[in-house]
Design an enzyme around this catalytic site. Structure first.
Site, mmCIF file in Angstrom:
data_model
loop_
_atom_site.group_PDB
_atom_site.id
_atom_site.type_symbol
_atom_site.label_atom_id
_atom_site.label_comp_id
_atom_site.label_asym_id
_atom_site.label_seq_id
_atom_site.Cartn_x
_atom_site.Cartn_y
_atom_site.Cartn_z
ATOM 1 N N ALA B 13 -9.742 2.027 -20.501
ATOM 2 C CA ALA B 13 -10.754 2.401 -19.511
ATOM 3 C C ALA B 13 -11.171 1.176 -18.723
ATOM 4 O O ALA B 13 -11.037 0.047 -19.191
ATOM 5 C CB ALA B 13 -11.960 3.011 -20.207
ATOM 6 N N CYS B 14 -11.689 1.436 -17.555
ATOM 7 C CA CYS B 14 -12.229 0.417 -16.687
ATOM 8 C C CYS B 14 -13.241 -0.420 -17.464
ATOM 9 O O CYS B 14 -14.038 0.153 -18.177
ATOM 10 C CB CYS B 14 -12.908 1.148 -15.536
ATOM 11 S SG CYS B 14 -13.378 0.121 -14.209
#
Lengths: 375, 75
Positions: B13-14
């Site tokens: 994920a970011c």
């Protein structure tokens, strides 16, 4: 220094209370330009998180120390990273729990008024996206208008009021957000009402909502009278609740009017829009309180966070109700319109039951502001 | 498309896809191409913007089912 999480409810309170907040948005520049957290006394800084991977020293002087600082990103991860870097540099900052994804989904219930015999009317303010839903409660029964897809919030709220949901309405086929109406009706056994002229392509059963329909909740106390008011869509229907409130859907807003183009039929529907706003609505009492399905700008919020204004006041002040020349009106609502809502075609198909995207896809489709109005 | 190195950022994920991309780029020489595989939808806009701000060239972008593939040429 510690890094705190601030949730969407806390940020909403700051918007309602007109507090100061420094929003440090670390999403990329185009996402920030498209849509951000709005507050009257909020200040902003946008530097994408990927510009800060080597450290925050160079930008520290742009972060104030005399007000709360909230680091914001799309889904939380990057804002935690940046908040931790600021914290290590000695700053006291918070990050937005769940990011803009949670901000988009947050609903804040606000009571807008009392109905006859102890009934109440609530507005659910979707602060991040500008959507407004309604719940009328009377004598253990509830009706919901324009529910969003966060259905648990409505179910839990009705349960907390010991009310059984009996009727669920959509004023029209929405193009900016996914309706929760059908799901709520399925879960509760309530009747789901939709205007048939907007529902010609839907894949499910519904109750045909026509002008002149009357529904009561709580015995015979609260009357919900539907009023055919086309223009934003051909089926658009408004409601007069308890002879006191006008739920105007996407036809009339506080500082703007509905746009007629989201089903691709602006030229066909502009005449209906004109007729609704300049004839049908003018026959109603000026004392009705207009409760729309959206707000566009934070200035439209009242002191208590609710969105509503007397119809008479809107006739005097809303620019869209004061364009005497029909051709000028036609031009304003069909030319130079703002961009359409994100994924509006896919959202319409989802609301018709033709598409069934998963929850992640639904979130992504709804990103951004509602964009249902023209000023 | 010829790539010098492949970075697997699937499931991350970011901000991790970009954090890893930046690290991997440090090991490349100018003109070499890094191929990145990611599943985080946000990576699309962010990688493009990141590459632009660093002067790198996003040569190609492909979607293979749920996997987003990028080819970035180092400045």
């Amino acid at each position: 220094m510690t890094v705190k999480a601030m949730n969407s409810s806390e940020v909403t309170k700051k918007v309602f209370n007109k507090e100061k907040l420094f929003v440090f948005d670390v999403r990329n520049e185009s996402d920030f330009a498209d849509w951000k957290i709005e507050g009257e006394y909020f200040q902003y800084l946008n530097i994408p998180y990927f510009e800060l991977l080597d450290g925050v020293e160079d930008i520290l002087d742009q972060i104030p120390t005399d007000m709360d600082v909230l680091v914001v990103c799309a889904k939380e991860g990057s804002s935690v990273m940046v908040a931790e870097m600021l914290s290590e540099a000695g700053r006291d900052v918070a990050y937005l729990e769940g990011g803009m994804k949670s901000w988009s989904e947050h609903l804040e219930p606000v009571k807008v008024g009392d109905l006859k015999d102890g009934g109440e009317l609530y507005q659910f303010v979707r602060i991040g996206k500008g959507c407004l839903s309604y719940m009328a409660i009377s004598d253990g029964e509830a009706a919901i208008v324009d529910a969003t897809r966060m259905t648990d919030i409505f179910l839990d709220f009705a349960a907390s009021k010991n009310a059984e949901i009996k009727h669920v309405f959509d004023t029209h086929l929405h193009a900016d957000h996914i309706s929760g109406g059908r799901k709520i009706a399925e879960k509760t056994g309530a009747a789901y009402w939709l205007p048939p002229k907007d529902a010609t392509e839907v894949t499910f059963e519904y109750n045909a909502l026509e002008g002149g329909n009357d529904v009561t909740i709580g015995g015979t106390t609260i009357n919900i009278h539907s009023l055919y008011s086309p223009g934003h869509t051909i089926g658009s229907t408004s409601f007069v609740v308890d002879e006191k409130y006008l739920l105007s859907g996407d036809i009339l807003f506080i500082d703007s009017i509905g746009r007629p183009d989201l089903a691709g039929l602006a030229e066909d529907w502009v005449g209906d829009l004109r007729e609704t706003l300049y004839k049908r609505y003018r026959e109603l009492s000026d004392e009705l309180v207009v409760l729309p399905a959206h707000f566009m700008i934070i200035d439209e919020l009242n002191e208590d966070g609710s969105v509503g204004e007397k119809l008479g006041t809107l006739f005097a002040k809303n620019h869209g109700l004061n364009i005497q020349d029909e051709n000028e009106f036609r031009k304003i609502v069909t030319e130079n319109l703002p961009p359409q809502p994100n994924a509006y075609q896919e959202i319409r198909e989802t609301n018709m039951g033709k598409a069934n995207p998963d929850i992640e896809k639904q979130r992504e489709m709804e990103i951004g502001p509602n964009r249902c109005a023209v000023r | 498309m010829e790539s010098t190195k492949v970075l697997d950022a699937k499931g991350l994920a970011c901000p991790m896809p970009i954090v890893k991309t930046k690290k991997a780029m440090n090991d490349l020489a100018s003109g070499e191409v890094l191929e990145i595989h990611a599943t985080d939808k946000g990576a699309k806009n962010d990688l493009a913007a990141w590459a632009k701000s660093g002067g790198h060239e996003l040569v190609k972008h492909e979607e293979d089912g749920d996997v987003l593939k990028f080819w970035i040429k180092k400045a």
